[in-house]
Design an enzyme around this catalytic site. Structure first.
Site, PDB file in Angstrom:
ATOM      1  NE  ARG A 136     -10.489 -21.128  46.584  1.00 36.67           N
ATOM      2  CZ  ARG A 136     -10.680 -21.604  45.471  1.00 36.67           C
ATOM      3  NH1 ARG A 136     -10.471 -21.152  44.727  1.00 36.67           N
ATOM      4  NH2 ARG A 136      -9.294 -22.968  45.923  1.00 36.67           N
ATOM      5  CD  GLU A 177     -12.618 -23.318  34.482  1.00 40.57           C
ATOM      6  OE1 GLU A 177     -12.999 -22.496  35.637  1.00 40.57           O
ATOM      7  OE2 GLU A 177     -12.578 -24.351  34.635  1.00 40.57           O
ATOM      8  CG  ASP A 178     -11.137 -19.496  38.021  1.00 41.91           C
ATOM      9  OD1 ASP A 178     -11.397 -20.750  37.282  1.00 41.91           O
ATOM     10  OD2 ASP A 178     -10.710 -20.144  39.380  1.00 41.91           O
TER      11      ASP A 178
HETATM   12  P1  IMP Z   1      -6.111 -25.017  33.149  1.00 46.84           P
HETATM   13  O1  IMP Z   1      -6.176 -26.578  32.653  1.00 46.84           O
HETATM   14  O2  IMP Z   1      -4.368 -24.791  32.919  1.00 46.84           O
HETATM   15  O3  IMP Z   1      -6.401 -24.465  31.691  1.00 46.84           O
HETATM   16  O4  IMP Z   1      -6.093 -24.626  34.462  1.00 46.84           O
HETATM   17  C1  IMP Z   1      -7.651 -23.809  35.074  1.00 46.84           C
HETATM   18  C2  IMP Z   1      -7.224 -23.655  36.291  1.00 46.84           C
HETATM   19  O5  IMP Z   1      -6.146 -23.670  36.664  1.00 46.84           O
HETATM   20  C3  IMP Z   1      -8.224 -22.646  36.532  1.00 46.84           C
HETATM   21  O6  IMP Z   1      -9.285 -22.886  36.830  1.00 46.84           O
HETATM   22  C4  IMP Z   1      -7.434 -21.927  37.888  1.00 46.84           C
HETATM   23  O7  IMP Z   1      -8.263 -23.223  39.254  1.00 46.84           O
HETATM   24  C5  IMP Z   1      -6.198 -22.221  37.757  1.00 46.84           C
HETATM   25  N1  IMP Z   1      -5.225 -21.348  37.765  1.00 46.84           N
HETATM   26  C6  IMP Z   1      -4.554 -21.364  36.646  1.00 46.84           C
HETATM   27  N2  IMP Z   1      -3.676 -19.894  36.496  1.00 46.84           N
HETATM   28  C7  IMP Z   1      -4.136 -19.442  37.744  1.00 46.84           C
HETATM   29  C8  IMP Z   1      -3.367 -18.069  38.493  1.00 46.84           C
HETATM   30  O8  IMP Z   1      -2.802 -17.508  37.906  1.00 46.84           O
HETATM   31  N3  IMP Z   1      -4.163 -17.866  39.647  1.00 46.84           N
HETATM   32  C9  IMP Z   1      -5.187 -18.709  40.140  1.00 46.84           C
HETATM   33  N4  IMP Z   1      -5.334 -19.775  39.276  1.00 46.84           N
HETATM   34  C10 IMP Z   1      -5.271 -20.352  38.919  1.00 46.84           C
HETATM   35 MG    MG Z   2      -8.986 -23.674  40.220  1.00 47.68          MG
END
Ligand code: IMP
Ligand code: MG
Length: 178
Positions: A164, A98-99
């Site tokens: 990106r 995961e990023d």
């Molecule tokens: P979660 O479900 O809230 O954990 O969100 C995860 C996803 O939100 C990641 O895979 C990203 O695509 C996006 N995301 C969350 N924070 C950031 C950020 O600071 N920059 C870019 N994308 C983000």
């Molecule tokens: Mg994402």
């Protein structure tokens, strides 16, 4: 080219050094095992490519895509699989790449779905972790950097599908956000 960048949070060199360290751990933990990297599109793509090449083991790669955010920078809490894996993961040692983990909702959903497919093991590697934002408890086996609650772009992460291809992780100028 990237005049919208206000500040570099993590440099290209720091990212590449961290990937080497993560790859050593992952290599040790998966020696002799049938390793499958599962990348979560699109954000994890850049990280996955570098990580895979730093792991000194035979491995395979597959990708899935989920939608968690719309065009906004805030989690909607709604997660949907928009592209499923091509391969079966049964009996495989799966590492989800995961990023970034923010609320954790996306990953919790993915983990639950993949567990049901009977992998031999299921681990998680995330480049970035906004720990303070977590809404659900999650096991993260390999973490690159814990970062503060700030919206970041680069190295695969986007704002409205842009940035990106930045080689570092950066914060944008306020005027870059629409
Ligand atoms: P979660 O479900 O809230 O954990 O969100 C995860 C996803 O939100 C990641 O895979 C990203 O695509 C996006 N995301 C969350 N924070 C950031 C950020 O600071 N920059 C870019 N994308 C983000
Ligand atoms: Mg994402």
């Amino acid at each position: 080219m990237f005049e919208d960048v206000e500040r570099v949070l993590i440099s290209e060199e720091e990212i590449q050094q961290k990937i080497k360290e993560l790859a050593v751990l992952i290599t040790e933990d998966h020696r002799g095992k049938d390793l499958l990297l599962v990348g979560v599109l699109r954000g994890a793509l850049v990280f996955m490519v570098d990580l895979a090449r730093a792991i000194e083991l035979p491995l395979s790669m597959d990708f899935m895509a989920v939608s968690s955010y719309g065009a906004s920078t805030e989690s909607s809490g709604v997660v949907r699989i928009t592209k499923d894996l091509e391969m079966s993961i049964e009996g495989k040692h799966v590492l989800i790449v995961e990023d970034i983990i923010d609320s954790g909702l996306t990953l919790a959903y993915i983990l639950e779905g993949l567990k049901a497919r009977n992998p031999a093991s299921l681990r998680v590697c995330a480049l970035l972790d906004k720990e303070d934002r977590r809404k659900v408890a999650l096991p993260v086996d390999y973490t690159g950097f814990v970062i503060p609650d700030e919206f970041v772009v680069g190295y695969g992460l986007d704002y409205r599908q842009r940035y990106r291809n930045l080689r570092c992780i950066a914060v944008l100028k306020p005027e870059a956000y629409l």
